[in-house]
Design an enzyme around this catalytic site. Structure first.
Site: not given
Ligand SMILES: [Zn+2]
Ligand SMILES: [Zn+2]
Length: 431
Positions: A165, A185, A258
């Site tokens: 990330h 993600e 989400d």
């Molecule tokens: Zn994640």
């Molecule tokens: Zn991030």
């Protein structure tokens, strides 16, 4: 697009809700507070070319919050220190060492900012804390609640997921919402899984493709948090419900939970990666991993790139494996963008290509009006910005390409065409 403030977390909100509704509010307040000083660093920092990696060990420090919430907490172990005897600390150390080595040795990237920044990690965060996250400055891991989840350092791919990330934030900067968020993600699952496979010495065919394998306690009916190759099959449990991930665009989630399903729809690009990795063969981190990393970091993918745009970016980077990558995206129902059309109200950018030479000496031209943020526009801007490196003819009867963007032109001889430029040229000439 909505707020760019976010905290990337391994356990999606829909699972947290099932675990403890009250705890979620507390987490949200905390996240907002931390996110206030989160500054987004976009693609200005160029990643070093692969092969330029330095030999020195990655710099990292593991702290413990001693089951409190002050970050980073008490320093326990840094790079070069012996094992601490604390299982969580030592798992975090192993995971971050492997993660930094993956990015440095395979992709030529020195830490998440590309400049060797120290990675700060905290374990034993809070009590019964069933999550792990990147807060914009550091990685944080809970001990789990002991009922559903064990400690979050137990699954090494979770550590790679969180560090990735930070890499995404410092490169493409994909916003954490909708399809760009699901790609954000997915990047973390991709490189988290590559890390696990590399540490275990598994080929793409040997890999289990499970994210967070071993995190659940024995009471849970499930193998892990997500399944990259068979999304939607990771768990089916009376308490947790069923894994909601789609494996194909036909089943894409279009609701608002989400952040627009960032942990849900990531199943689609996750499966595309797993299929591409298996089709290419060998090790995922070398084959498909290098293609995905190049797409993420070469400027073609930006904050709001969607699945179609990302698919095009990976195909452009795939070289000899373009067919395998194209097939993988097609199997999950994603049609690669052939130059994203400009949204309403946004002035399009005109790009042109003119091909001359060749055995027949025939000239062909193509023109397209694309969104200023389209992958092809970025690629051509990078080309003209790279400027004066003159391209010389190699061989005979080969083509000469003239690209134009923003009124500037660059001539590239066929022998100097990157796979990406080739893809741009072919699409424009067909248009
Ligand atoms: Zn994640
Ligand atoms: Zn991030």
């Amino acid at each position: 697009m909505t707020s760019r403030k976010h905290v990337c977390q391994i356990v999606p909100p829909y699972l947290m809700q099932r675990l403890n509704a009250g705890r979620l509010d507390q987490d949200n307040a905390f996240r907002v507070a931390r996110a206030e000083h989160l500054t987004r660093v976009l693609a200005q920092i160029p990643a070093p070319e692969a092969g330029e990696a330095t030999a020195e060990a990655g710099d990292w420090t593991v702290y413990t919050a001693n089951n409190g919430t002050d970050l980073p907490g008490e320093k326990i172990r840094a790079a070069g220190d012996p094992e601490s005897g604390d299982e969580s600390v030592d798992e975090a150390a192993t995971g971050i060492t492997g993660s930094l080595a993956l990015f440095e040795e395979v992709y030529g990237r020195d830490s998440y900012d590309g400049q060797g920044i120290e990675v700060v990690m905290t374990v034993h965060y809070d009590r019964d804390y069933a999550n792990a996250f990147w807060d914009g400055t550091q990685l944080v891991f809970g001990d789990g609640d002991g009922e559903i989840f064990q400690r979050f350092t137990k699954a090494v791919d979770v550590i790679g997921h969180e560090l990735s990330h930070a890499v995404t934030e410092h490169t493409a900067g994909l916003v954490y919402q909708g399809q760009p968020g699901a790609l954000n993600e997915s990047m973390s699952d991709v490189f988290g899984s590559c890390l696990k496979q590399r540490l275990l010495g598994q080929s793409a065919d040997d890999a289990d493709w499970i994210i967070g394998e071993g995190l659940f306690t024995e009471t849970v009916h499930g193998v892990g948090l997500r399944h990259m190759l068979e999304p939607g099959t990771a768990y089916d449990d009376p308490t947790l419900g069923k894994d909601p991930q789609p494996a194909h665009m036909d089943d894409i989630y279009d609701g608002t939970d989400d952040n627009g399903g960032v942990h849900i729809n990531s199943g689609i690009p996750n499966r595309a990666f797993a299929l591409a990795a298996k089709a290419i063969g060998g090790n995922s981190w070398d084959g498909a991993g290098k293609i995905w990393y190049a797409a993420l970091t070469n400027g073609a993918v930006t904050t709001d790139t969607d699945f179609a745009g990302f698919a095009a970016a990976t195909i452009a980077e795939a070289g000899d494996q373009a067919e395998a990558v194209t097939t993988a995206w097609s199997e999950v129902g994603v049609t690669p963008a052939s130059g994203t059309p400009a949204p309403d109200g946004e002035a399009p950018t005109v790009v042109k290509v003119r091909r001359s030479g060749g055995f027949l000496g025939r000239t062909k031209e193509g023109v397209a009006e694309l969104a200023p943020s389209a992958a092809h526009v970025t690629a051509l801007r990078n080309l003209v910005a790279g400027g004066a490196a003159p391209s010389k003819p190699k061989g005979a009867d080969r083509y000469i390409y003239e690209f134009e963007v923003d009124g500037r032109t660059v001539v590239v001889h066929e022998g100097d065409m990157s796979p990406e430029l080739r893809a741009v040229a072919n699409e424009l000439l067909e248009s």
